[in-house]
Design a protein around this motif. Structure first.
Motif, PDB file in Angstrom:
ATOM      1  N   ALA A 119      -4.092  17.520  19.453  1.00  0.00           N
ATOM      2  CA  ALA A 119      -5.535  17.350  19.312  1.00  0.00           C
ATOM      3  C   ALA A 119      -5.950  17.130  17.861  1.00  0.00           C
ATOM      4  O   ALA A 119      -6.813  16.297  17.570  1.00  0.00           O
ATOM      5  CB  ALA A 119      -6.258  18.570  19.880  1.00  0.00           C
ATOM      6  N   SER A 130      -4.895  25.934  26.133  1.00  0.00           N
ATOM      7  CA  SER A 130      -4.291  24.609  25.992  1.00  0.00           C
ATOM      8  C   SER A 130      -4.975  23.594  26.902  1.00  0.00           C
ATOM      9  O   SER A 130      -5.230  22.446  26.500  1.00  0.00           O
ATOM     10  CB  SER A 130      -2.796  24.673  26.317  1.00  0.00           C
ATOM     11  OG  SER A 130      -2.118  25.533  25.434  1.00  0.00           O
ATOM     12  N   THR A 131      -5.292  24.026  28.124  1.00  0.00           N
ATOM     13  CA  THR A 131      -5.999  23.145  29.054  1.00  0.00           C
ATOM     14  C   THR A 131      -7.375  22.780  28.510  1.00  0.00           C
ATOM     15  O   THR A 131      -7.806  21.615  28.577  1.00  0.00           O
ATOM     16  CB  THR A 131      -6.134  23.812  30.430  1.00  0.00           C
ATOM     17  OG1 THR A 131      -4.838  24.115  30.942  1.00  0.00           O
ATOM     18  CG2 THR A 131      -6.858  22.907  31.398  1.00  0.00           C
ATOM     19  N   ALA A 132      -8.074  23.776  27.965  1.00  0.00           N
ATOM     20  CA  ALA A 132      -9.401  23.529  27.388  1.00  0.00           C
ATOM     21  C   ALA A 132      -9.312  22.553  26.206  1.00  0.00           C
ATOM     22  O   ALA A 132     -10.153  21.655  26.058  1.00  0.00           O
ATOM     23  CB  ALA A 132     -10.027  24.845  26.935  1.00  0.00           C
ATOM     24  N   ILE A 133      -8.302  22.726  25.375  1.00  0.00           N
ATOM     25  CA  ILE A 133      -8.104  21.814  24.241  1.00  0.00           C
ATOM     26  C   ILE A 133      -7.849  20.396  24.744  1.00  0.00           C
ATOM     27  O   ILE A 133      -8.381  19.417  24.207  1.00  0.00           O
ATOM     28  CB  ILE A 133      -6.926  22.300  23.364  1.00  0.00           C
ATOM     29  CG1 ILE A 133      -7.319  23.581  22.623  1.00  0.00           C
ATOM     30  CG2 ILE A 133      -6.521  21.227  22.353  1.00  0.00           C
ATOM     31  CD1 ILE A 133      -6.161  24.263  21.922  1.00  0.00           C
ATOM     32  N   ILE A 188      -8.840  19.008  27.533  1.00  0.00           N
ATOM     33  CA  ILE A 188     -10.067  18.415  28.064  1.00  0.00           C
ATOM     34  C   ILE A 188     -11.037  18.053  26.934  1.00  0.00           C
ATOM     35  O   ILE A 188     -11.626  16.968  26.914  1.00  0.00           O
ATOM     36  CB  ILE A 188     -10.740  19.386  29.055  1.00  0.00           C
ATOM     37  CG1 ILE A 188      -9.826  19.586  30.279  1.00  0.00           C
ATOM     38  CG2 ILE A 188     -12.107  18.867  29.476  1.00  0.00           C
ATOM     39  CD1 ILE A 188     -10.301  20.657  31.226  1.00  0.00           C
ATOM     40  N   LYS A 189     -11.193  18.969  25.988  1.00  0.00           N
ATOM     41  CA  LYS A 189     -12.140  18.758  24.888  1.00  0.00           C
ATOM     42  C   LYS A 189     -11.757  17.566  24.022  1.00  0.00           C
ATOM     43  O   LYS A 189     -12.630  16.764  23.632  1.00  0.00           O
ATOM     44  CB  LYS A 189     -12.192  20.033  24.039  1.00  0.00           C
ATOM     45  CG  LYS A 189     -13.017  19.917  22.758  1.00  0.00           C
ATOM     46  CD  LYS A 189     -14.492  19.750  23.043  1.00  0.00           C
ATOM     47  CE  LYS A 189     -15.298  19.734  21.752  1.00  0.00           C
ATOM     48  NZ  LYS A 189     -16.732  19.498  22.006  1.00  0.00           N
ATOM     49  N   PHE A 190     -10.480  17.422  23.719  1.00  0.00           N
ATOM     50  CA  PHE A 190     -10.041  16.378  22.782  1.00  0.00           C
ATOM     51  C   PHE A 190      -9.358  15.200  23.487  1.00  0.00           C
ATOM     52  O   PHE A 190      -8.731  14.371  22.831  1.00  0.00           O
ATOM     53  CB  PHE A 190      -9.101  16.979  21.742  1.00  0.00           C
ATOM     54  CG  PHE A 190      -9.767  17.986  20.849  1.00  0.00           C
ATOM     55  CD1 PHE A 190     -10.471  17.569  19.727  1.00  0.00           C
ATOM     56  CD2 PHE A 190      -9.708  19.340  21.138  1.00  0.00           C
ATOM     57  CE1 PHE A 190     -11.100  18.491  18.900  1.00  0.00           C
ATOM     58  CE2 PHE A 190     -10.331  20.272  20.322  1.00  0.00           C
ATOM     59  CZ  PHE A 190     -11.037  19.850  19.196  1.00  0.00           C
ATOM     60  N   ASN A 191      -9.466  15.173  24.822  1.00  0.00           N
ATOM     61  CA  ASN A 191      -8.956  14.047  25.603  1.00  0.00           C
ATOM     62  C   ASN A 191      -7.453  13.811  25.388  1.00  0.00           C
ATOM     63  O   ASN A 191      -7.005  12.674  25.251  1.00  0.00           O
ATOM     64  CB  ASN A 191      -9.739  12.774  25.263  1.00  0.00           C
ATOM     65  CG  ASN A 191      -9.554  11.682  26.305  1.00  0.00           C
ATOM     66  OD1 ASN A 191      -9.329  11.973  27.481  1.00  0.00           O
ATOM     67  ND2 ASN A 191      -9.625  10.428  25.882  1.00  0.00           N
ATOM     68  N   SER A 244      -5.293  15.586  27.540  1.00  0.00           N
ATOM     69  CA  SER A 244      -4.752  16.287  28.708  1.00  0.00           C
ATOM     70  C   SER A 244      -3.491  15.634  29.243  1.00  0.00           C
ATOM     71  O   SER A 244      -2.553  16.315  29.674  1.00  0.00           O
ATOM     72  CB  SER A 244      -5.805  16.345  29.825  1.00  0.00           C
ATOM     73  OG  SER A 244      -6.924  17.083  29.424  1.00  0.00           O
TER      74      SER A 244
END
Length: 341
Positions: free
Chosen positions: A118, A174-177, A179-182, A184
């Protein structure tokens, strides 16, 4: 205390037989793994010719050398690294539930890899490996630190519970990161766990770290045997326990960090294999370390073959196959250890 009498429960002939038979099975597994795949045109003669008489104009030889052989080598290397990491952790902590996946080591590696993807787009593979090593140390530090601060101190089941909680936390972050920074899609490779996308350059980067970690584990094997009797006993025998624990931790971080950077999160290899190995060769880590490496390699390359066989031409992740074996085994051990709480 006579440490030799205490440690050598098995006949060395039995341990040697395990190593010899294991190497034979490992070689056969490699041949089957290289031969097995989407293409049905490959024969065992093709495998032999591609390895020893490579012809770059032959498409079968190219498939074997560029795709299937690196995949087989990766499966063996990752299996050996995770199994030896688990053996070291169980020996140093005297915790039968210790393993890289349960103690937060693999999730820590994947978490920092997610941050690297990210924050540093285009980061090199070597850079990802460095983040993987640091993340392995972060995950282990969180688990052992929180367990030590809890009432009653560190216990095997408490470490397992904290490790599971930290693993879930880091996986969620890690999943949230992602999604947030595309990122995934990139992160999902490490969380799926497998060796299907291995490239030869990945092997060239990671293998030296795994080799160093395995050599360090072999050098420490006798000291870990003594340490597994208890820290007080080890100190009474003149062992520098802090020094052994430091080097053992470095070996675990090298092995796990490199394994995660190659194949992502593959669980339970480091939990199951050391127990099987102790059953076969006894409690002397001079035998446990090499036997765990061989059996770990056999387990993972076999799991990779099974993963390709379940629903062809699609592949079942290797981590799913190892989980089918490891989860019941973990529950059995947790129930067994829980009786002592």
């Amino acid at each position: 205390m006579n440490t030799k009498t205490t440690l050598d429960y098995k006949n060395p002939f039995t341990s040697s037989a395990v190593i010899i038979i294991g190497i034979i099975l490992l070689a056969l597994s490699v041949v089957v793994s290289i031969n097995f795949g989407a293409s049905s045109t490959l024969s065992y003669q093709d495998v032999w010719s591609a390895i020893f008489h490579f012809d770059p104009t032959n498409s079968s030889h190219v498939i074997i050398r560029e795709l299937r052989l690196p995949r087989a080598i990766a499966a063996i290397s990752v299996g050996a690294a995770l199994a030896v990491s688990g053996a070291i952790m169980q020996g140093m902590t005297r915790n039968p539930l210790a393993s890289p996946s349960i103690m937060g080591v693999t999730s820590g590696s994947s978490f920092l890899i997610a941050i690297a993807l990210a924050a540093l787009p285009g980061i090199s593979y070597l850079g990802l490996m460095m983040f993987s090593f640091v993340g392995a140390g972060l995950g282990a530090a969180l688990v052992f630190g929180i367990s030590a601060m809890a009432k009653g101190g560190v216990t095997p089941v408490k470490l397992a519970l904290v490790g599971s909680a930290i693993t879930s936390l880091l996986s969620s972050l890690s999943t949230a990161i992602g999604i947030k920074f595309n990122v995934s899609k990139d992160i999902s490779y490490w969380y799926a766990g497998g060796v299907s996308s291995i490239q030869p350059q990945h092997i060239l980067f990671a293998i030296p770290f795994i080799i160093v970690g395995l050599i360090l584990a072999l050098i420490l094997s006798r000291s870990i045997s003594v340490l597994s009797l208890g820290e007080d006993v080890a100190k009474g025998l003149g062992q520098r326990t802090g020094y052994v624990q430091l080097l053992g931790t470095i070996a675990v971080l090298l092995l796990t960090g490199a394994a995660v950077s190659i194949a992502g999160m593959i669980g339970f290899v480091g939990l199951v294999i050391p127990h099987i190995t102790r059953f076969l060769v006894g409690v002397d880590y001079r035998w446990i370390i090499p036997c765990s490496a061989i059996l770990g390699g056999i387990l993972l390359i076999t799991a990779d073959i099974v993963g390709r066989s379940v629903n062809p031409p699609f592949e079942t992740p290797v981590s799913a196959i190892t989980a089918l074996i490891g989860v019941p085994f973990f529950l059995y051990l947790a129930r067994k250890e829980g009786r002592g709480l």
